[in-house]
Write a protein that holds these residues in place. Sequence first.
Motif, PDB file in Angstrom:
ATOM      1  N   ASP A  80      49.936 -51.274 -33.810  1.00  0.00           N
ATOM      2  CA  ASP A  80      48.925 -50.414 -33.175  1.00  0.00           C
ATOM      3  C   ASP A  80      47.532 -50.755 -33.692  1.00  0.00           C
ATOM      4  N   THR A  81      47.424 -50.924 -35.026  1.00  0.00           N
ATOM      5  CA  THR A  81      46.117 -51.205 -35.621  1.00  0.00           C
ATOM      6  C   THR A  81      45.611 -52.570 -35.164  1.00  0.00           C
ATOM      7  N   LEU A  82      46.525 -53.537 -35.066  1.00  0.00           N
ATOM      8  CA  LEU A  82      46.119 -54.872 -34.615  1.00  0.00           C
ATOM      9  C   LEU A  82      45.688 -54.854 -33.151  1.00  0.00           C
ATOM     10  N   ARG A  83      46.400 -54.089 -32.333  1.00  0.00           N
ATOM     11  CA  ARG A  83      46.017 -53.986 -30.920  1.00  0.00           C
ATOM     12  C   ARG A  83      44.609 -53.391 -30.811  1.00  0.00           C
ATOM     13  N   TRP A  84      44.343 -52.343 -31.628  1.00  0.00           N
ATOM     14  CA  TRP A  84      43.022 -51.739 -31.604  1.00  0.00           C
ATOM     15  C   TRP A  84      41.972 -52.751 -32.080  1.00  0.00           C
ATOM     16  N   LEU A  85      42.321 -53.556 -33.089  1.00  0.00           N
ATOM     17  CA  LEU A  85      41.368 -54.530 -33.625  1.00  0.00           C
ATOM     18  C   LEU A  85      41.015 -55.582 -32.569  1.00  0.00           C
ATOM     19  N   VAL A  86      42.007 -56.012 -31.802  1.00  0.00           N
ATOM     20  CA  VAL A  86      41.750 -56.983 -30.733  1.00  0.00           C
ATOM     21  C   VAL A  86      40.791 -56.363 -29.710  1.00  0.00           C
ATOM     22  N   CYS A  87      41.002 -55.087 -29.384  1.00  0.00           N
ATOM     23  CA  CYS A  87      40.086 -54.389 -28.459  1.00  0.00           C
ATOM     24  C   CYS A  87      38.677 -54.364 -29.037  1.00  0.00           C
ATOM     25  N   LEU A  88      38.575 -54.152 -30.340  1.00  0.00           N
ATOM     26  CA  LEU A  88      37.266 -54.096 -30.997  1.00  0.00           C
ATOM     27  C   LEU A  88      36.574 -55.461 -30.932  1.00  0.00           C
ATOM     28  N   ALA A 154      31.978 -54.721 -37.925  1.00  0.00           N
ATOM     29  CA  ALA A 154      31.011 -53.617 -38.050  1.00  0.00           C
ATOM     30  C   ALA A 154      29.644 -54.177 -38.426  1.00  0.00           C
ATOM     31  N   ALA A 155      29.608 -55.191 -39.318  1.00  0.00           N
ATOM     32  CA  ALA A 155      28.329 -55.810 -39.708  1.00  0.00           C
ATOM     33  C   ALA A 155      27.692 -56.498 -38.509  1.00  0.00           C
ATOM     34  N   SER A 156      28.534 -57.184 -37.716  1.00  0.00           N
ATOM     35  CA  SER A 156      28.030 -57.872 -36.531  1.00  0.00           C
ATOM     36  C   SER A 156      27.445 -56.871 -35.540  1.00  0.00           C
ATOM     37  N   LEU A 190      33.730 -46.627 -31.047  1.00  0.00           N
ATOM     38  CA  LEU A 190      34.858 -47.525 -31.342  1.00  0.00           C
ATOM     39  C   LEU A 190      34.995 -47.754 -32.847  1.00  0.00           C
ATOM     40  N   LEU A 191      33.850 -47.924 -33.511  1.00  0.00           N
ATOM     41  CA  LEU A 191      33.886 -48.179 -34.961  1.00  0.00           C
ATOM     42  C   LEU A 191      34.381 -46.953 -35.733  1.00  0.00           C
ATOM     43  N   ILE A 192      33.958 -45.772 -35.303  1.00  0.00           N
ATOM     44  CA  ILE A 192      34.420 -44.547 -35.983  1.00  0.00           C
ATOM     45  C   ILE A 192      35.927 -44.381 -35.781  1.00  0.00           C
ATOM     46  N   PHE A 193      36.356 -44.593 -34.534  1.00  0.00           N
ATOM     47  CA  PHE A 193      37.792 -44.502 -34.253  1.00  0.00           C
ATOM     48  C   PHE A 193      38.548 -45.513 -35.114  1.00  0.00           C
ATOM     49  N   GLY A 194      37.967 -46.715 -35.220  1.00  0.00           N
ATOM     50  CA  GLY A 194      38.601 -47.757 -36.033  1.00  0.00           C
ATOM     51  C   GLY A 194      38.674 -47.373 -37.501  1.00  0.00           C
ATOM     52  N   ALA A 195      37.604 -46.745 -37.999  1.00  0.00           N
ATOM     53  CA  ALA A 195      37.595 -46.346 -39.412  1.00  0.00           C
ATOM     54  C   ALA A 195      38.697 -45.316 -39.674  1.00  0.00           C
ATOM     55  N   GLN A 197      41.512 -45.096 -37.967  1.00  0.00           N
ATOM     56  CA  GLN A 197      42.773 -45.849 -37.923  1.00  0.00           C
ATOM     57  C   GLN A 197      43.024 -46.565 -39.256  1.00  0.00           C
ATOM     58  N   LEU A 198      41.941 -47.166 -39.784  1.00  0.00           N
ATOM     59  CA  LEU A 198      42.063 -47.896 -41.049  1.00  0.00           C
ATOM     60  C   LEU A 198      42.418 -46.964 -42.200  1.00  0.00           C
ATOM     61  N   GLN A 199      41.811 -45.790 -42.181  1.00  0.00           N
ATOM     62  CA  GLN A 199      42.088 -44.826 -43.249  1.00  0.00           C
ATOM     63  C   GLN A 199      43.575 -44.434 -43.206  1.00  0.00           C
ATOM     64  N   ARG A 200      44.096 -44.215 -42.000  1.00  0.00           N
ATOM     65  CA  ARG A 200      45.514 -43.857 -41.875  1.00  0.00           C
ATOM     66  C   ARG A 200      46.408 -44.997 -42.337  1.00  0.00           C
ATOM     67  N   MET A 201      46.034 -46.218 -41.948  1.00  0.00           N
ATOM     68  CA  MET A 201      46.832 -47.369 -42.370  1.00  0.00           C
ATOM     69  C   MET A 201      46.818 -47.494 -43.898  1.00  0.00           C
ATOM     70  N   GLY A 202      45.646 -47.250 -44.501  1.00  0.00           N
ATOM     71  CA  GLY A 202      45.532 -47.324 -45.955  1.00  0.00           C
ATOM     72  C   GLY A 202      46.432 -46.309 -46.640  1.00  0.00           C
ATOM     73  N   ARG A 203      46.458 -45.094 -46.107  1.00  0.00           N
ATOM     74  CA  ARG A 203      47.322 -44.063 -46.707  1.00  0.00           C
ATOM     75  C   ARG A 203      48.792 -44.407 -46.513  1.00  0.00           C
ATOM     76  N   HIS A 204      49.091 -44.994 -45.369  1.00  0.00           N
ATOM     77  CA  HIS A 204      50.470 -45.428 -45.097  1.00  0.00           C
ATOM     78  C   HIS A 204      50.903 -46.490 -46.116  1.00  0.00           C
TER      79      HIS A 204
END
Lengths: 209, 112
Positions: A80-88, A154-156, A190-195, A197-204
Amino acid sequence: MSGLSSGLIDHYLADLQRRLRFDHRLAARARADVEEYLAEALDGADTRAPGPQAALARFGSAADMARLYAEAALPERLRDTLRWLVCLVVATFLFMRLRTMAMGLADGGSAWLALADGAGFGLGALLCGLAWRVGAGPAAQAGRLILWAFVALAASAAANLLRAPLRLAADASAADLALLLASGALQLGLLIFGAVQLQRMGRHLRLLA
Amino acid sequence: MNPEMLKGHLDTILLATLADGPAHGYAVIQAIRQRSDGSLDLPEGTIYPALHRLELAGLLRSDWTSPSEGRRKRVYALTPAGLVALGEHRANWQRFARAVGAFLDGAAPCPA
Protein backbone atom coordinates in the motif's frame (compact mmCIF):
# COMPACT_ATOMS: atom_id res chain seq x y z
CA MET A 1 -18.63 -15.96 32.89
CA SER A 2 -17.44 -14.41 36.16
CA GLY A 3 -16.61 -10.74 36.50
CA LEU A 4 -12.96 -11.61 37.00
CA SER A 5 -12.84 -13.63 33.75
CA SER A 6 -14.70 -10.95 31.89
CA GLY A 7 -12.25 -8.35 33.21
CA LEU A 8 -9.32 -10.54 32.15
CA ILE A 9 -10.66 -10.86 28.61
CA ASP A 10 -11.52 -7.16 28.36
CA HIS A 11 -8.02 -6.28 29.51
CA TYR A 12 -6.49 -8.67 26.96
CA LEU A 13 -8.59 -7.28 24.10
CA ALA A 14 -7.88 -3.67 25.08
CA ASP A 15 -4.15 -4.42 25.27
CA LEU A 16 -4.20 -6.11 21.85
CA GLN A 17 -6.05 -3.19 20.25
CA ARG A 18 -3.73 -0.65 21.87
CA ARG A 19 -0.68 -2.39 20.44
CA LEU A 20 -2.22 -2.43 16.94
CA ARG A 21 -3.70 1.08 17.07
CA PHE A 22 -1.59 2.20 14.09
CA ASP A 23 -3.91 0.09 11.92
CA HIS A 24 -7.55 0.23 13.01
CA ARG A 25 -8.70 -2.41 10.53
CA LEU A 26 -6.03 -4.85 11.68
CA ALA A 27 -6.82 -4.15 15.34
CA ALA A 28 -10.52 -4.76 14.73
CA ARG A 29 -9.75 -7.97 12.85
CA ALA A 30 -7.48 -9.29 15.62
CA ARG A 31 -10.10 -8.44 18.22
CA ALA A 32 -12.87 -10.16 16.24
CA ASP A 33 -10.70 -13.28 15.82
CA VAL A 34 -9.90 -13.47 19.55
CA GLU A 35 -13.54 -12.93 20.48
CA GLU A 36 -14.64 -15.66 18.07
CA TYR A 37 -11.98 -18.03 19.38
CA LEU A 38 -12.93 -17.41 23.01
CA ALA A 39 -16.62 -17.83 22.27
CA GLU A 40 -15.89 -21.22 20.67
CA ALA A 41 -13.27 -22.34 23.19
CA LEU A 42 -15.41 -21.51 26.20
CA ASP A 43 -18.48 -23.12 24.68
CA GLY A 44 -19.79 -25.80 27.05
CA ALA A 45 -20.35 -28.21 24.16
CA ASP A 46 -16.61 -28.70 23.85
CA THR A 47 -15.51 -31.29 26.39
CA ARG A 48 -11.96 -29.89 26.25
CA ALA A 49 -13.27 -26.42 27.05
CA PRO A 50 -10.69 -24.62 29.19
CA GLY A 51 -11.35 -21.68 31.48
CA PRO A 52 -10.88 -18.16 30.12
CA GLN A 53 -7.42 -17.90 31.67
CA ALA A 54 -6.27 -21.18 30.11
CA ALA A 55 -7.87 -20.30 26.78
CA LEU A 56 -6.05 -16.97 26.69
CA ALA A 57 -2.81 -18.64 27.74
CA ARG A 58 -3.12 -21.07 24.81
CA PHE A 59 -3.77 -18.16 22.50
CA GLY A 60 -0.61 -16.35 23.57
CA SER A 61 0.09 -12.99 25.18
CA ALA A 62 -1.41 -9.82 23.71
CA ALA A 63 2.13 -8.70 22.80
CA ASP A 64 2.82 -11.95 20.89
CA MET A 65 -0.54 -11.79 19.15
CA ALA A 66 -0.07 -8.16 18.12
CA ARG A 67 3.31 -9.10 16.70
CA LEU A 68 1.91 -12.07 14.75
CA TYR A 69 -0.90 -9.98 13.28
CA ALA A 70 1.52 -7.17 12.44
CA GLU A 71 3.79 -9.69 10.69
CA ALA A 72 0.84 -11.07 8.75
CA ALA A 73 -0.22 -7.61 7.58
CA LEU A 74 3.25 -6.20 6.85
CA PRO A 75 3.49 -7.21 3.16
CA GLU A 76 0.10 -5.57 2.53
CA ARG A 77 1.21 -2.43 4.40
CA LEU A 78 4.42 -2.20 2.33
CA ARG A 79 2.50 -2.76 -0.92
CA ASP A 80 0.00 0.00 0.00
CA THR A 81 2.77 2.42 0.96
CA LEU A 82 4.69 1.67 -2.23
CA ARG A 83 1.59 2.17 -4.36
CA TRP A 84 1.05 5.55 -2.68
CA LEU A 85 4.73 6.43 -3.25
CA VAL A 86 4.43 5.68 -6.97
CA CYS A 87 1.39 8.00 -7.09
CA LEU A 88 3.46 10.67 -5.33
CA VAL A 89 6.27 10.31 -7.88
CA VAL A 90 3.82 10.65 -10.78
CA ALA A 91 2.01 13.61 -9.17
CA THR A 92 5.29 15.39 -8.35
CA PHE A 93 6.45 14.94 -11.94
CA LEU A 94 3.18 16.14 -13.46
CA PHE A 95 2.93 19.22 -11.20
CA MET A 96 6.59 20.01 -11.79
CA ARG A 97 6.14 19.83 -15.57
CA LEU A 98 2.88 21.74 -15.44
CA ARG A 99 4.34 24.64 -13.46
CA THR A 100 7.57 24.65 -15.44
CA MET A 101 5.74 24.83 -18.77
CA ALA A 102 2.93 27.17 -17.74
CA MET A 103 5.11 29.61 -15.79
CA GLY A 104 8.37 29.36 -17.66
CA LEU A 105 10.29 28.14 -14.62
CA ALA A 106 13.02 26.74 -16.84
CA ASP A 107 14.28 30.26 -17.55
CA GLY A 108 16.35 31.93 -14.88
CA GLY A 109 15.57 31.85 -11.16
CA SER A 110 17.59 30.38 -8.33
CA ALA A 111 20.07 27.75 -9.48
CA TRP A 112 20.02 26.09 -6.05
CA LEU A 113 16.27 25.72 -6.05
CA ALA A 114 16.36 24.38 -9.60
CA LEU A 115 19.00 21.84 -8.54
CA ALA A 116 17.03 20.77 -5.45
CA ASP A 117 13.90 20.50 -7.58
CA GLY A 118 15.41 18.29 -10.28
CA ALA A 119 17.84 16.29 -8.14
CA GLY A 120 15.25 15.71 -5.43
CA PHE A 121 12.80 14.33 -7.94
CA GLY A 122 15.42 12.13 -9.62
CA LEU A 123 16.63 10.77 -6.31
CA GLY A 124 13.08 10.22 -5.07
CA ALA A 125 12.10 8.32 -8.21
CA LEU A 126 15.30 6.23 -8.02
CA LEU A 127 14.74 5.34 -4.36
CA CYS A 128 11.11 4.52 -5.12
CA GLY A 129 12.28 2.10 -7.82
CA LEU A 130 14.77 0.53 -5.40
CA ALA A 131 12.11 0.20 -2.70
CA TRP A 132 9.88 -1.53 -5.24
CA ARG A 133 12.65 -4.00 -6.03
CA VAL A 134 13.36 -4.88 -2.40
CA GLY A 135 9.67 -4.69 -1.44
CA ALA A 136 9.41 -8.46 -1.05
CA GLY A 137 12.74 -8.62 0.83
CA PRO A 138 13.76 -7.22 4.21
CA ALA A 139 10.94 -4.96 5.38
CA ALA A 140 13.19 -2.60 7.36
CA GLN A 141 15.32 -1.95 4.27
CA ALA A 142 12.27 -1.25 2.11
CA GLY A 143 10.93 1.02 4.88
CA ARG A 144 14.15 3.07 4.96
CA LEU A 145 14.15 3.44 1.16
CA ILE A 146 10.52 4.58 1.21
CA LEU A 147 11.31 7.13 3.93
CA TRP A 148 14.24 8.63 1.99
CA ALA A 149 12.28 8.61 -1.27
CA PHE A 150 9.57 10.60 0.50
CA VAL A 151 12.11 13.10 1.88
CA ALA A 152 13.65 13.58 -1.58
CA LEU A 153 10.25 14.05 -3.24
CA ALA A 154 9.13 16.47 -0.51
CA ALA A 155 12.34 18.51 -1.05
CA SER A 156 11.71 18.53 -4.80
CA ALA A 157 8.11 19.64 -4.36
CA ALA A 158 9.10 22.37 -1.87
CA ALA A 159 11.85 23.68 -4.19
CA ASN A 160 9.50 23.71 -7.18
CA LEU A 161 6.80 25.49 -5.21
CA LEU A 162 9.33 28.10 -4.03
CA ARG A 163 10.62 28.68 -7.55
CA ALA A 164 7.21 29.60 -8.86
CA PRO A 165 6.45 32.63 -6.63
CA LEU A 166 10.01 33.92 -7.09
CA ARG A 167 9.56 33.73 -10.83
CA LEU A 168 6.09 35.20 -10.76
CA ALA A 169 6.88 38.02 -8.33
CA ALA A 170 7.31 40.53 -11.13
CA ASP A 171 4.57 39.65 -13.59
CA ALA A 172 2.07 37.28 -12.01
CA SER A 173 -1.17 36.69 -13.86
CA ALA A 174 -4.34 35.50 -12.13
CA ALA A 175 -4.21 32.22 -14.05
CA ASP A 176 -0.63 31.57 -12.94
CA LEU A 177 -1.48 32.32 -9.34
CA ALA A 178 -4.52 30.02 -9.48
CA LEU A 179 -2.41 27.24 -10.98
CA LEU A 180 0.26 27.72 -8.34
CA LEU A 181 -2.19 27.73 -5.44
CA ALA A 182 -4.24 24.78 -6.71
CA SER A 183 -1.28 22.58 -7.57
CA GLY A 184 0.53 23.60 -4.37
CA ALA A 185 -2.47 22.73 -2.22
CA LEU A 186 -2.91 19.38 -3.96
CA GLN A 187 0.76 18.54 -3.57
CA LEU A 188 0.77 19.60 0.05
CA GLY A 189 -2.26 17.39 0.68
CA LEU A 190 -0.49 14.44 -0.94
CA LEU A 191 2.61 15.04 1.18
CA ILE A 192 0.62 15.26 4.42
CA PHE A 193 -1.25 12.08 3.54
CA GLY A 194 2.10 10.48 2.76
CA ALA A 195 3.59 11.58 6.08
CA VAL A 196 0.67 9.92 7.88
CA GLN A 197 1.20 6.73 5.88
CA LEU A 198 4.91 6.79 6.72
CA GLN A 199 4.21 7.32 10.40
CA ARG A 200 1.91 4.27 10.41
CA MET A 201 4.48 2.19 8.56
CA GLY A 202 7.13 3.26 11.09
CA ARG A 203 4.97 2.19 14.02
CA HIS A 204 4.22 -1.08 12.26
CA LEU A 205 7.93 -1.78 11.74
CA ARG A 206 8.83 -0.72 15.29
CA LEU A 207 6.38 -3.28 16.69
CA LEU A 208 8.25 -5.97 14.77
CA ALA A 209 11.75 -4.71 15.60
CA MET B 1 5.83 -32.54 18.28
CA ASN B 2 8.25 -29.64 18.61
CA PRO B 3 6.51 -26.52 17.19
CA GLU B 4 9.88 -25.48 15.72
CA MET B 5 9.60 -28.45 13.35
CA LEU B 6 6.39 -26.98 11.96
CA LYS B 7 7.91 -23.66 11.02
CA GLY B 8 7.49 -23.20 7.31
CA HIS B 9 4.83 -25.90 7.08
CA LEU B 10 1.98 -24.11 8.79
CA ASP B 11 0.70 -22.63 5.51
CA THR B 12 0.70 -26.07 3.90
CA ILE B 13 -1.22 -27.55 6.82
CA LEU B 14 -3.81 -24.77 6.75
CA LEU B 15 -4.30 -24.92 3.00
CA ALA B 16 -4.59 -28.72 3.09
CA THR B 17 -7.10 -28.55 5.95
CA LEU B 18 -9.28 -26.12 4.02
CA ALA B 19 -9.01 -28.20 0.85
CA ASP B 20 -11.70 -30.42 2.42
CA GLY B 21 -14.10 -27.50 2.41
CA PRO B 22 -14.74 -24.12 4.04
CA ALA B 23 -14.40 -23.94 7.82
CA HIS B 24 -14.23 -21.35 10.58
CA GLY B 25 -11.06 -20.73 12.59
CA TYR B 26 -11.83 -22.90 15.57
CA ALA B 27 -12.97 -25.78 13.35
CA VAL B 28 -9.64 -25.53 11.50
CA ILE B 29 -7.78 -25.83 14.81
CA GLN B 30 -9.80 -28.88 15.78
CA ALA B 31 -9.44 -30.49 12.36
CA ILE B 32 -5.65 -30.14 12.56
CA ARG B 33 -5.64 -31.66 16.03
CA GLN B 34 -7.87 -34.56 14.99
CA ARG B 35 -6.22 -35.34 11.65
CA SER B 36 -2.80 -35.46 13.31
CA ASP B 37 -4.06 -37.58 16.23
CA GLY B 38 -3.08 -34.76 18.55
CA SER B 39 0.52 -34.61 17.31
CA LEU B 40 -0.02 -31.15 15.89
CA ASP B 41 -1.51 -29.44 18.91
CA LEU B 42 -0.58 -25.94 17.82
CA PRO B 43 -1.03 -22.88 20.01
CA GLU B 44 -4.30 -21.35 18.78
CA GLY B 45 -2.71 -17.93 18.62
CA THR B 46 -0.56 -18.98 15.67
CA ILE B 47 -3.51 -20.13 13.56
CA TYR B 48 -5.68 -17.01 13.31
CA PRO B 49 -2.90 -14.61 12.21
CA ALA B 50 -1.71 -17.22 9.71
CA LEU B 51 -5.23 -17.49 8.27
CA HIS B 52 -5.32 -13.71 8.01
CA ARG B 53 -1.92 -13.67 6.28
CA LEU B 54 -3.06 -16.28 3.74
CA GLU B 55 -6.19 -14.25 3.15
CA LEU B 56 -4.19 -11.07 2.51
CA ALA B 57 -2.01 -13.07 0.12
CA GLY B 58 -5.13 -14.05 -1.83
CA LEU B 59 -4.84 -17.77 -1.07
CA LEU B 60 -7.94 -17.80 1.16
CA ARG B 61 -11.11 -15.77 1.31
CA SER B 62 -13.30 -15.31 4.33
CA ASP B 63 -16.97 -14.53 4.74
CA TRP B 64 -19.18 -14.10 7.75
CA THR B 65 -21.87 -16.73 8.09
CA SER B 66 -25.13 -15.53 9.54
CA PRO B 67 -26.92 -18.57 10.96
CA SER B 68 -30.56 -18.19 11.93
CA GLU B 69 -29.54 -18.99 15.50
CA GLY B 70 -26.17 -18.87 17.20
CA ARG B 71 -23.11 -16.70 16.68
CA ARG B 72 -21.79 -15.25 13.46
CA LYS B 73 -18.59 -16.93 12.38
CA ARG B 74 -15.87 -16.05 9.91
CA VAL B 75 -15.61 -18.94 7.48
CA TYR B 76 -12.46 -19.45 5.42
CA ALA B 77 -12.29 -21.09 1.99
CA LEU B 78 -9.52 -21.77 -0.52
CA THR B 79 -9.37 -19.47 -3.53
CA PRO B 80 -8.26 -20.77 -6.95
CA ALA B 81 -4.81 -19.27 -6.20
CA GLY B 82 -4.83 -21.12 -2.89
CA LEU B 83 -5.56 -24.38 -4.65
CA VAL B 84 -2.61 -23.82 -6.99
CA ALA B 85 -0.38 -22.92 -4.02
CA LEU B 86 -1.45 -26.08 -2.21
CA GLY B 87 -0.42 -28.14 -5.25
CA GLU B 88 3.01 -26.49 -5.18
CA HIS B 89 3.38 -26.98 -1.43
CA ARG B 90 2.42 -30.64 -1.81
CA ALA B 91 4.95 -31.25 -4.60
CA ASN B 92 7.69 -29.48 -2.61
CA TRP B 93 6.90 -31.49 0.50
CA GLN B 94 6.96 -34.80 -1.40
CA ARG B 95 10.35 -33.94 -2.93
CA PHE B 96 11.70 -32.92 0.48
CA ALA B 97 10.33 -36.03 2.23
CA ARG B 98 11.83 -38.29 -0.46
CA ALA B 99 15.20 -36.59 -0.16
CA VAL B 100 15.36 -36.77 3.65
CA GLY B 101 13.90 -40.29 3.61
CA ALA B 102 16.76 -41.42 1.41
CA PHE B 103 19.16 -40.54 4.22
CA LEU B 104 17.09 -41.87 7.07
CA ASP B 105 16.39 -45.21 5.40
CA GLY B 106 20.13 -45.79 5.32
CA ALA B 107 19.90 -47.88 2.16
CA ALA B 108 23.00 -46.62 0.38
CA PRO B 109 26.38 -46.51 2.16
CA CYS B 110 28.73 -43.55 1.64
CA PRO B 111 31.09 -44.02 -1.32
CA ALA B 112 34.56 -45.06 -0.21
